[in-house]
Design a protein around this motif. Sequence first.
Motif, mmCIF file in Angstrom:
data_model
loop_
_atom_site.group_PDB
_atom_site.id
_atom_site.type_symbol
_atom_site.label_atom_id
_atom_site.label_comp_id
_atom_site.label_asym_id
_atom_site.label_seq_id
_atom_site.Cartn_x
_atom_site.Cartn_y
_atom_site.Cartn_z
ATOM 1 N N ARG A 183 0.809 -1.205 0.000
ATOM 2 C CA ARG A 183 0.000 0.000 0.000
ATOM 3 C C ARG A 183 0.845 1.258 0.000
ATOM 4 N N ARG A 213 0.803 5.031 1.778
ATOM 5 C CA ARG A 213 0.215 5.809 2.865
ATOM 6 C C ARG A 213 0.736 7.239 2.762
ATOM 7 N N ARG A 239 -4.598 15.137 7.113
ATOM 8 C CA ARG A 239 -5.189 13.823 6.848
ATOM 9 C C ARG A 239 -4.110 12.785 6.637
ATOM 10 N N ILE A 284 -3.977 9.312 4.437
ATOM 11 C CA ILE A 284 -4.698 8.533 3.427
ATOM 12 C C ILE A 284 -3.961 7.222 3.205
ATOM 13 N N THR A 285 -4.637 6.117 3.405
ATOM 14 C CA THR A 285 -4.063 4.795 3.181
ATOM 15 C C THR A 285 -4.703 4.183 1.951
ATOM 16 N N GLU A 333 -6.173 -0.048 -5.290
ATOM 17 C CA GLU A 333 -7.123 1.058 -5.368
ATOM 18 C C GLU A 333 -6.545 2.278 -6.075
ATOM 19 N N THR A 388 -7.229 7.765 -7.346
ATOM 20 C CA THR A 388 -7.835 6.493 -6.993
ATOM 21 C C THR A 388 -8.781 6.043 -8.089
ATOM 22 N N GLU A 432 -9.676 -1.610 0.711
ATOM 23 C CA GLU A 432 -10.373 -0.343 0.608
ATOM 24 C C GLU A 432 -9.475 0.804 1.065
ATOM 25 N N ALA A 433 -9.707 1.955 0.456
ATOM 26 C CA ALA A 433 -8.965 3.145 0.856
ATOM 27 C C ALA A 433 -9.468 3.639 2.207
ATOM 28 N N GLY A 434 -8.573 4.215 2.969
ATOM 29 C CA GLY A 434 -8.937 4.756 4.280
ATOM 30 C C GLY A 434 -8.413 6.166 4.451
ATOM 31 N N VAL A 435 -9.226 7.018 5.055
ATOM 32 C CA VAL A 435 -8.835 8.406 5.301
ATOM 33 C C VAL A 435 -9.079 8.714 6.775
ATOM 34 N N ARG A 436 -8.070 9.211 7.446
ATOM 35 C CA ARG A 436 -8.195 9.576 8.859
ATOM 36 C C ARG A 436 -7.773 11.025 9.037
#
Length: 233
Positions: A84, A86, A92, A94-95, A100, A114, A206-210
């Motif tokens: 992946r 990151r 933010r 974003i992973t 993806e 993406t 799946e993409a992840g956003v924190r």
Amino acid sequence: MTTPDHPSPASQPPVPAGKDRIYRSPLGLAGGVLLLLVVLWLGFDALFKGHGRTPWLALAGLILVVPLILAFTLRPAVFANEERLRVRNPFRVITLPWGEVAGLRSGYTNEVLTKSGTKYQLWAIPVSLRARKKAARRQQRAAADAARGGTPGGRGGGLGPAGPGFGGFSLRGPDTGPTRAETDKVMDDLRDLLEQHGAAESAQGEAGVRWAYEVMAPAVAGAVLLAILLATG
């Protein structure tokens, strides 16, 4: 049937991903450290030597400004491995599994796209148009020198087709600089990882956003405190 000496493949632990490659901006880090030192020096000077409301204003300013300096200079980084990408931007994280990622684009900024159509800017890999132009000029010189059978760079201080000078000597030193800007090389590395691992089973997900609340919360608190102090002054 399996034995303790020969465990089944399903019982074996998964192979961990390779170590992250970490990309950061050296100029951003240096500028952030310098700016942070200046702000802390001025802030603490006002905090401990100021009178009246000055220490409170200095405290509110530090709570507001320091997290923002950290966010925009020291925090940005890009981490990449076989599974992946990151992206740690100012506010933010974003992973993105490689499966993806649709592509990586370089223009006035470097961005990752993406498959859902979302794009994220890579703050840690800023574009330097000046470095890109210098690299392009070196590449053109190298191509021209190769075409006329000269030495690499067309400059070497020796006799032969080295361009204008005295007795065939070039007046310029050897042109040994890179023919690709450093940030463009980084983007090439990321594109290679995408091409090699984009279809791998371990790179799906799946993409992840924190959101970086650890940065946003103190900055908001400092802004609120500063606004209250200014409004009641």
